[in-house]
Design a protein around this motif. Sequence first.
Motif, PDB file in Angstrom:
ATOM      1  N   GLU A 163       0.823  -1.212   0.000  1.00  0.00           N
ATOM      2  CA  GLU A 163       0.000   0.000   0.000  1.00  0.00           C
ATOM      3  C   GLU A 163       0.859   1.265   0.000  1.00  0.00           C
ATOM      4  O   GLU A 163       1.946   1.286   0.604  1.00  0.00           O
ATOM      5  CB  GLU A 163      -0.924   0.004   1.224  1.00  0.00           C
ATOM      6  CG  GLU A 163      -2.196  -0.809   1.046  1.00  0.00           C
ATOM      7  CD  GLU A 163      -1.945  -2.297   0.957  1.00  0.00           C
ATOM      8  OE1 GLU A 163      -2.781  -3.015   0.413  1.00  0.00           O
ATOM      9  OE2 GLU A 163      -0.899  -2.753   1.442  1.00  0.00           O
ATOM     10  N   TYR A 201     -11.123  -8.721   2.425  1.00  0.00           N
ATOM     11  CA  TYR A 201      -9.891  -9.141   1.770  1.00  0.00           C
ATOM     12  C   TYR A 201     -10.159 -10.398   0.953  1.00  0.00           C
ATOM     13  O   TYR A 201      -9.674 -10.544  -0.169  1.00  0.00           O
ATOM     14  CB  TYR A 201      -8.818  -9.399   2.833  1.00  0.00           C
ATOM     15  CG  TYR A 201      -7.492  -9.847   2.267  1.00  0.00           C
ATOM     16  CD1 TYR A 201      -6.572  -8.909   1.787  1.00  0.00           C
ATOM     17  CD2 TYR A 201      -7.139 -11.189   2.223  1.00  0.00           C
ATOM     18  CE1 TYR A 201      -5.349  -9.309   1.273  1.00  0.00           C
ATOM     19  CE2 TYR A 201      -5.931 -11.604   1.705  1.00  0.00           C
ATOM     20  CZ  TYR A 201      -5.046 -10.656   1.225  1.00  0.00           C
ATOM     21  OH  TYR A 201      -3.819 -11.058   0.708  1.00  0.00           O
ATOM     22  N   THR A 237      -0.164   3.536  11.825  1.00  0.00           N
ATOM     23  CA  THR A 237      -1.616   3.502  11.616  1.00  0.00           C
ATOM     24  C   THR A 237      -2.313   2.983  12.857  1.00  0.00           C
ATOM     25  O   THR A 237      -1.864   1.997  13.462  1.00  0.00           O
ATOM     26  CB  THR A 237      -1.980   2.594  10.421  1.00  0.00           C
ATOM     27  OG1 THR A 237      -1.259   3.013   9.269  1.00  0.00           O
ATOM     28  CG2 THR A 237      -3.475   2.639  10.130  1.00  0.00           C
ATOM     29  N   CYS A 259      -9.006  -4.432   6.214  1.00  0.00           N
ATOM     30  CA  CYS A 259      -9.462  -3.659   5.059  1.00  0.00           C
ATOM     31  C   CYS A 259     -10.035  -2.303   5.453  1.00  0.00           C
ATOM     32  O   CYS A 259     -10.209  -1.424   4.598  1.00  0.00           O
ATOM     33  CB  CYS A 259     -10.521  -4.445   4.278  1.00  0.00           C
ATOM     34  SG  CYS A 259      -9.867  -5.912   3.463  1.00  0.00           S
ATOM     35  N   SER A 260     -10.343  -2.121   6.723  1.00  0.00           N
ATOM     36  CA  SER A 260     -10.933  -0.866   7.169  1.00  0.00           C
ATOM     37  C   SER A 260      -9.971   0.312   7.040  1.00  0.00           C
ATOM     38  O   SER A 260     -10.305   1.353   6.483  1.00  0.00           O
ATOM     39  CB  SER A 260     -11.403  -0.995   8.621  1.00  0.00           C
ATOM     40  OG  SER A 260     -11.942   0.211   9.095  1.00  0.00           O
ATOM     41  N   LYS A 261      -8.724   0.131   7.537  1.00  0.00           N
ATOM     42  CA  LYS A 261      -7.760   1.241   7.515  1.00  0.00           C
ATOM     43  C   LYS A 261      -6.355   0.847   7.071  1.00  0.00           C
ATOM     44  O   LYS A 261      -5.583   1.690   6.622  1.00  0.00           O
ATOM     45  CB  LYS A 261      -7.666   1.887   8.901  1.00  0.00           C
ATOM     46  CG  LYS A 261      -8.864   2.717   9.308  1.00  0.00           C
ATOM     47  CD  LYS A 261      -8.571   3.486  10.593  1.00  0.00           C
ATOM     48  CE  LYS A 261      -9.748   4.384  10.968  1.00  0.00           C
ATOM     49  NZ  LYS A 261      -9.460   5.164  12.203  1.00  0.00           N
ATOM     50  N   LEU A 265      -5.278  -2.071   4.970  1.00  0.00           N
ATOM     51  CA  LEU A 265      -5.129  -2.570   3.602  1.00  0.00           C
ATOM     52  C   LEU A 265      -6.116  -1.897   2.664  1.00  0.00           C
ATOM     53  O   LEU A 265      -7.218  -1.532   3.063  1.00  0.00           O
ATOM     54  CB  LEU A 265      -5.357  -4.087   3.553  1.00  0.00           C
ATOM     55  CG  LEU A 265      -4.357  -4.990   4.269  1.00  0.00           C
ATOM     56  CD1 LEU A 265      -4.804  -6.446   4.151  1.00  0.00           C
ATOM     57  CD2 LEU A 265      -2.957  -4.832   3.700  1.00  0.00           C
ATOM     58  N   LYS A 266      -5.726  -1.765   1.411  1.00  0.00           N
ATOM     59  CA  LYS A 266      -6.626  -1.300   0.365  1.00  0.00           C
ATOM     60  C   LYS A 266      -7.175  -2.536  -0.356  1.00  0.00           C
ATOM     61  O   LYS A 266      -6.558  -3.067  -1.265  1.00  0.00           O
ATOM     62  CB  LYS A 266      -5.894  -0.380  -0.616  1.00  0.00           C
ATOM     63  CG  LYS A 266      -5.359   0.900   0.006  1.00  0.00           C
ATOM     64  CD  LYS A 266      -6.495   1.786   0.522  1.00  0.00           C
ATOM     65  CE  LYS A 266      -5.946   3.085   1.085  1.00  0.00           C
ATOM     66  NZ  LYS A 266      -7.017   3.945   1.659  1.00  0.00           N
ATOM     67  N   CYS A 267      -8.336  -2.983   0.088  1.00  0.00           N
ATOM     68  CA  CYS A 267      -8.931  -4.193  -0.470  1.00  0.00           C
ATOM     69  C   CYS A 267      -9.849  -3.833  -1.642  1.00  0.00           C
ATOM     70  O   CYS A 267     -10.340  -2.701  -1.740  1.00  0.00           O
ATOM     71  CB  CYS A 267      -9.712  -4.942   0.595  1.00  0.00           C
ATOM     72  SG  CYS A 267      -8.690  -5.367   2.046  1.00  0.00           S
ATOM     73  N   ASP A 268     -10.087  -4.792  -2.505  1.00  0.00           N
ATOM     74  CA  ASP A 268     -10.951  -4.552  -3.665  1.00  0.00           C
ATOM     75  C   ASP A 268     -12.377  -4.225  -3.251  1.00  0.00           C
ATOM     76  O   ASP A 268     -13.071  -3.451  -3.908  1.00  0.00           O
ATOM     77  CB  ASP A 268     -10.953  -5.773  -4.592  1.00  0.00           C
ATOM     78  CG  ASP A 268      -9.588  -5.962  -5.254  1.00  0.00           C
ATOM     79  OD1 ASP A 268      -8.859  -4.967  -5.364  1.00  0.00           O
ATOM     80  OD2 ASP A 268      -9.282  -7.098  -5.643  1.00  0.00           O
TER      81      ASP A 268
END
Length: 245
Positions: free
Chosen positions: A85, A242, A128, A231-233, A235-238
């Motif tokens: 990311e 995830y 983070t 995925c909330s903060k 990771l950048k999930c699709d």
Amino acid sequence: MTESPATKFIAAILIVVAPFAMGAFFLAWGPSGQYQVTNPQDDGYVQPRDVGGVVADTRRSTVSVFCDLPGEEGIGSAWAVTLKEAAYKDYKQVYITNHHVVADCIGKEKYLSVARAYKKPVAARIVTLDKENDLAVIVSDLKVPSLKISENPPYPGYWVMTSGSADAYEGSVTFGAVLNTNESEILFTANVSQGNSGGPLVDNEGFVIGTVSWISKVEQYNGAKMIDAMCSKILKCDGVYYWEW
């Protein structure tokens, strides 16, 4: 053509030996076939082919997290991972832990550090924070091998392992199984204690499926935040998750 006595003798020996040879073949082939059936890549319910290897690799990538404010020492765990990311482009490696492990050191990061089991602590800082999901990302100059995130979601009955600083016993390891899951948590049967928080929950391939987050003093299971929660903060999930459900 008349058979010689020697030829008849050899034929008789073959008749006697052949059944034993076939039996030995099937005995050898049976476990081999079962070994293929229980390939961890295809079956999350079985233990790893190399349990010792999974233990060693996971322990090498798990660190203790210290938030040692004056007169108030705290210990937790974290696991190393490389994230692509943009938020982490300046870091070859980060550590995933729990928000509650580092909470007391927010704004007081000079008291925050990480360490290999029973080794000298190295300064760390927070990158983070995700209080809602009880997750945090920290960085440090301490480098250990990174763990990989599993490409497959966990299901009830899957083999799992934890690593961390159980009751301040650094490098502790426990085994268990997935009891069940919900949208953001994994309930599992492996024993964990205070100090395990923030450590990795790995599958039978040694890939991370969650971050140990809480223990139950009443029920016979404990909880981890699954990768979906990142995925909330973090990771950048699709999508929302995830893993696709």
